[in-house]
Design an enzyme around this catalytic site. Structure first.
Site, PDB file in Angstrom:
ATOM      1  CG  HIS A  55      83.000  47.832  54.076  1.00  0.00           C
ATOM      2  ND1 HIS A  55      82.860  49.130  53.614  1.00  0.00           N
ATOM      3  CD2 HIS A  55      81.809  47.484  54.627  1.00  0.00           C
ATOM      4  CE1 HIS A  55      81.632  49.543  53.881  1.00  0.00           C
ATOM      5  NE2 HIS A  55      80.969  48.567  54.498  1.00  0.00           N
ATOM      6  CG  HIS A  79      76.281  43.987  48.908  1.00  0.00           C
ATOM      7  ND1 HIS A  79      75.522  43.713  50.035  1.00  0.00           N
ATOM      8  CD2 HIS A  79      76.413  45.347  48.857  1.00  0.00           C
ATOM      9  CE1 HIS A  79      75.202  44.842  50.630  1.00  0.00           C
ATOM     10  NE2 HIS A  79      75.733  45.849  49.945  1.00  0.00           N
TER      11      HIS A  79
END
Length: 183
Positions: free
Chosen positions: A52, A134
């Site tokens: 995620h 990220h």
């Protein structure tokens, strides 16, 4: 004895965060990238079901505040966008390998900023650091990846989610509690 349950319930917390959650095709692409980095750099590749991009980390929140979090998130507006993941990197101190976009779409930054603002206005405490979009791919890596760029993985983002992190003997299990569409 009847008062014991309500008192105990007030002390219950859930470890939660808001995130972008990949569709099946994007998750498969991210997991393939994680496995390749694991082969090159060692460490522990993240499980496919845990991949995620965190928008806002809240940590342990009283169970009673989950509904309030959901109301705050429902007020956040954002446009769908495509996240082009074309970069690899390492945080040496934490031994984490990640992937990201060399240029974060403005819609992503706007979404993260709007969510953080609404959460703070509602009295929730967030980490005091700049948003660094990220996706963690490998933990406990023995080395950084040789390349810093990689083939573009296009992630069409159409929603964001509230996730609970639940500890298990095999590591954290993430459960999506609720999803909000981007329009």
């Amino acid at each position: 004895m009847a008062d014991a349950a309500p008192t105990a319930a007030r002390g219950v917390t859930r470890r939660v965060f808001f995130a972008l959650w990949p569709d099946a095709a994007t998750a498969a692409g991210l997991h393939a990238r994680a496995r390749a980095l694991h082969t090159e750099c060692g460490g522990r590749a993240m499980r496919r079901d845990t991949l995620h991009l965190t928008l806002a980390f809240l940590g342990n929140v009283p169970q009673d505040d989950i509904t309030r979090l959901e109301h705050v998130a429902a007020e956040v507006r954002g446009a769908p966008f495509v996240l082009e993941l074309d970069q690899l990197g390492a945080w040496h101190r934490n031994r984490i390998l990640w992937t990201s976009a060399s240029a974060a779409p403005q819609a992503l930054v706007t979404l993260a900023d709007a969510l953080a603002l609404r959460l703070r206005e509602a009295g929730f405490v967030l980490e005091d650091r700049a948003f660094a979009p990220h996706i963690t791919l490998v933990r406990n890596a023995r080395a950084a990846p040789m390349a810093q760029t990689c083939p573009v993985l296009r992630w069409p983002v159409a929603s964001f989610v509230l996730v609970a992190s639940e500890p298990t003997p095999a590591g954290a299990r993430y459960r999506v509690l609720r999803r909000w569409p981007l329009r």
